[in-house]
Design a protein around this motif. Structure first.
Motif, mmCIF file in Angstrom:
data_model
loop_
_atom_site.group_PDB
_atom_site.id
_atom_site.type_symbol
_atom_site.label_atom_id
_atom_site.label_comp_id
_atom_site.label_asym_id
_atom_site.label_seq_id
_atom_site.Cartn_x
_atom_site.Cartn_y
_atom_site.Cartn_z
ATOM 1 N N THR A 54 47.009 -34.191 -12.575
ATOM 2 C CA THR A 54 46.162 -33.832 -13.716
ATOM 3 C C THR A 54 46.668 -32.522 -14.312
ATOM 4 O O THR A 54 46.856 -31.547 -13.587
ATOM 5 N N GLU A 59 32.346 -31.547 -19.355
ATOM 6 C CA GLU A 59 33.456 -32.502 -19.184
ATOM 7 C C GLU A 59 34.432 -32.018 -18.112
ATOM 8 O O GLU A 59 34.895 -32.801 -17.277
ATOM 9 N N GLU A 109 32.811 -32.385 -14.684
ATOM 10 C CA GLU A 109 32.775 -33.799 -14.297
ATOM 11 C C GLU A 109 34.147 -34.260 -13.816
ATOM 12 O O GLU A 109 34.251 -35.040 -12.875
ATOM 13 N N LEU A 110 35.211 -33.765 -14.449
ATOM 14 C CA LEU A 110 36.567 -34.111 -14.016
ATOM 15 C C LEU A 110 36.823 -33.627 -12.595
ATOM 16 O O LEU A 110 37.400 -34.339 -11.776
ATOM 17 N N ASP A 155 34.762 -33.288 -10.216
ATOM 18 C CA ASP A 155 34.031 -34.144 -9.278
ATOM 19 C C ASP A 155 34.476 -35.600 -9.315
ATOM 20 O O ASP A 155 34.083 -36.390 -8.459
ATOM 21 N N SER A 156 35.281 -35.944 -10.273
ATOM 22 C CA SER A 156 35.676 -37.340 -10.490
ATOM 23 C C SER A 156 36.793 -37.800 -9.543
ATOM 24 O O SER A 156 37.686 -37.024 -9.200
ATOM 25 N N PRO A 157 36.761 -39.073 -9.176
ATOM 26 C CA PRO A 157 37.884 -39.611 -8.397
ATOM 27 C C PRO A 157 39.175 -39.677 -9.227
ATOM 28 O O PRO A 157 40.256 -39.879 -8.688
ATOM 29 N N ASP A 158 39.062 -39.470 -10.543
ATOM 30 C CA ASP A 158 40.244 -39.482 -11.412
ATOM 31 C C ASP A 158 41.079 -38.211 -11.297
ATOM 32 O O ASP A 158 42.227 -38.184 -11.738
#
Length: 126
Positions: free
Chosen positions: A41, A27, A30-31, A33-36
């Motif tokens: 953050t 998780e 993935e964060l 690599d995420s556009p989010d």
């Protein structure tokens, strides 16, 4: 990080407790690599407690492109047994056989003489 945890759980029975960590690590990766991912953050969400701006900066960094702009000699070496940094980026240069295990990192080692010979030859070259 995910690859290392998965490797350890498969090769070292003592690390089976890490299986629950694989999901958390996945998780977090993935964060990254995420556009989010944004500078806002919270630092507790990405891996290793490193703040989001660190990961965003790293994401934008292309070491091959930077190396291509440098007008100086470069030596690239590659080992084979480091499970933390695979053949695509090995960094320990300890001699050994068989699968690399956590104990390999705790024992004192010397750099493999072949690596020293290669570095010396490169330094002597024109």
């Amino acid at each position: 990080m995910v690859r290392v945890i998965e490797y350890l759980t498969k090769t070292d029975p003592a690390t089976a407790a890490l299986l629950s960590t694989v999901e958390v690590a996945t998780e977090q990766a993935e964060l990254v690599d995420s556009p989010d991912l944004s500078p806002a953050t919270p630092a507790a969400e990405p891996p290793f407690g490193m703040p989001a701006p660190y990961w965003l900066d790293l994401r934008a960094y292309d070491p091959v492109a930077v190396a291509a702009t440098l007008d100086l000699p470069m030596l690239f070496l590659q080992g084979e047994r480091d499970y933390q940094v695979t053949i695509d980026g090995d960094h320990l240069f300890f001699p050994g056989t068989g699968p690399s295990m956590p104990e390999d990192y705790t024992r004192p080692h010397h750099v493999d003489p072949e690596v020293i010979t290669d570095v010396a030859a490169w330094l002597k070259s024109d």
